[in-house]
Motif scaffolding. Structure first.
Motif, short mmCIF file in Angstrom:
data_model
loop_
_atom_site.label_atom_id
_atom_site.label_comp_id
_atom_site.label_asym_id
_atom_site.label_seq_id
_atom_site.Cartn_x
_atom_site.Cartn_y
_atom_site.Cartn_z
N GLY A 179 0.50 -3.55 -8.33
CA GLY A 179 1.05 -4.90 -8.36
C GLY A 179 0.61 -5.67 -9.59
O GLY A 179 1.41 -6.35 -10.25
N LEU A 220 8.05 -3.63 3.78
CA LEU A 220 7.98 -4.04 2.39
C LEU A 220 9.38 -4.43 1.94
O LEU A 220 10.37 -4.11 2.61
N HIS A 276 0.41 1.14 1.95
CA HIS A 276 0.75 -0.29 1.95
C HIS A 276 0.58 -0.89 3.34
O HIS A 276 0.12 -2.03 3.48
N GLN A 300 9.17 -4.21 -3.91
CA GLN A 300 7.99 -3.38 -3.69
C GLN A 300 8.38 -1.91 -3.54
O GLN A 300 7.73 -1.03 -4.09
#
Length: 384
Positions: free
Chosen positions: A307, A37, A67, A41
């Motif tokens: 997000g 990431l 994730h 993030q």
């Protein structure tokens, strides 16, 4: 899943220094070395963990695993990162920790604490460059660090994060209105319902003396109510389970939890095994599971929608303010407890500077730094 588990297991074996150091290790490994990431993030995950009760750095690791590999990836990350400290603290609970008094072992641990100084300093420096480019963000970072250093408490931490979110929402927002194309926010309410049911059940179970249910209920309550993670868990644990264990054993568990790598919350492993001596492994498993589960359930409520949530202009501004404040929290943690518990001599400071320089100039794999600092700690201990 094996890749996630093995990576977190490796970190669980070397992650001394507490939550701030863990955040630094995660950033170095998963942002810079593996590129799982990006910085934005990662900072969003760290910011989210600051507002959730539970084990802060473990929640960050849980979110990284989620994730990368969904729910199974999150569980693999948790198991890998927690397993070393769980096994060590369980063994300490059922035996003795006299080997920790050996000079070479104490030296290696001291060397790894110096590495934590390097890792936290690098994370603070890198996140400052990324998230404190505007003067408002820089001021929030500076004031957060000053407040935490002068008034170190859970209430101070919560207050500065809330104020930073408000100021960020007003000043650092990047847009005016929510566009029609903005992703729809869909929270996972099922996880929240499960968390609430667990909390209700914990109060019922905690009222049943001398039972495994009591252990589960009391540790679940601690995991549901503690903000900030790390050392903050100590007073809540003492208040909830202090009557089930002697003061001497409680303090022994606290000292050992600081001496091993991994999350401080695995102090529950030691306490659970010591409380339920009929079957120590069962007591350790129940206490450890109960203290970690609430924070993970709350993370699952928002992870899929984080997000979309963070794209809202006011929330994006608030998040920018919180990110700046998190840099201030890291800076404060770099001083207390990381720096002042590791750097005692001029040689310690020299090693920390050398390690920081090597990390910034040559960017070696973290494993080489771990081996180098452990050996340096052992060698210096032989001449003291």
């Amino acid at each position: 899943m094996w890749q996630i588990f093995s990576r977190f297991l490796a970190l669980g074996l070397i992650s001394f220094g507490g939550p701030a150091a863990h955040i630094g290790y995660f950033r170095q490994t998963f942002v810079h070395e593996l590129n799982w990431l990006d910085e934005k993030q990662y900072a969003s995950i760290v910011a989210l963990s600051q507002f959730m009760p539970g084990p802060g750095s473990s929640q960050v690791g849980f979110a990284i695993g989620y994730h990368k590999g969904g729910l199974m990836g999150a569980l693999a990350a948790f198991l890998g990162f927690t397993l070393p400290s769980f096994l060590l603290l369980f063994l300490f609970a059922v035996s003795t920790a006299s080997w920790l008094q050996l000079d070479w072992v104490a030296g290696a641990i001291h060397g790894l604490k110096l590495l934590a100084v390097v890792v936290v300093a690098d994370a603070t420096f890198g996140m400052f460059k990324q998230f404190c480019q505007r003067k408002t963000a820089q001021c929030l970072m500076m004031l957060t660090a000053v407040c935490i250093i002068l008034f170190p408490s859970l209430m101070t931490q919560i207050a500065v994060l809330v104020v930073a979110a408000i100021i960020g929402g007003l000043v650092l927002t990047r847009g005016e209105n929510i566009s029609p194309e903005a992703p729809e926010i869909k929270l996972n309410w099922g996880w929240l319902v499960l968390f609430i049911l667990g909390l209700i059940a914990s109060f019922i179970l905690a009222s049943q003396p001398d039972s495994l249910g009591q252990i589960f209920g009391q540790f679940y309550q601690v995991g549901s109510l503690v903000f900030g993670g790390g050392h903050v868990v100590l007073p809540l644990l003492e208040a909830n389970v202090g009557e089930l264990i002697s003061q001497d054993r409680f303090l022994t568990g606290y000292a050992l939890a600081q001496a091993v790598p991994g999350p401080m919350f695995t102090m529950a492993t030691f306490l659970g095994a010591d409380i339920w001596q009929e079957s120590p492994i069962l007591g350790a498993l129940i206490a450890t599971t109960a203290i970690f589960v609430p924070g993970f359930l709350l993370m699952l409520v928002t992870l899929n929608s984080w997000g979309a949530i963070s794209q809202r202009p006011i929330i994006a501004g608030g998040l920018a303010g919180v990110n700046a404040a998190v840099v201030g929290l890291l800076l404060a943690a770099l001083y207390q407890p990381v720096f002042i518990t590791a750097v005692n001599l001029s040689l310690d400071m020299a090693l920390a500077i050398l390690g920081f320089g090597l990390l910034k100039i040559f960017k070696p794999n973290i494993v080489y730094l771990v081996v180098g600092f452990a050996l340096a700690g052992i060698i210096t201990s032989l001449f003291q």
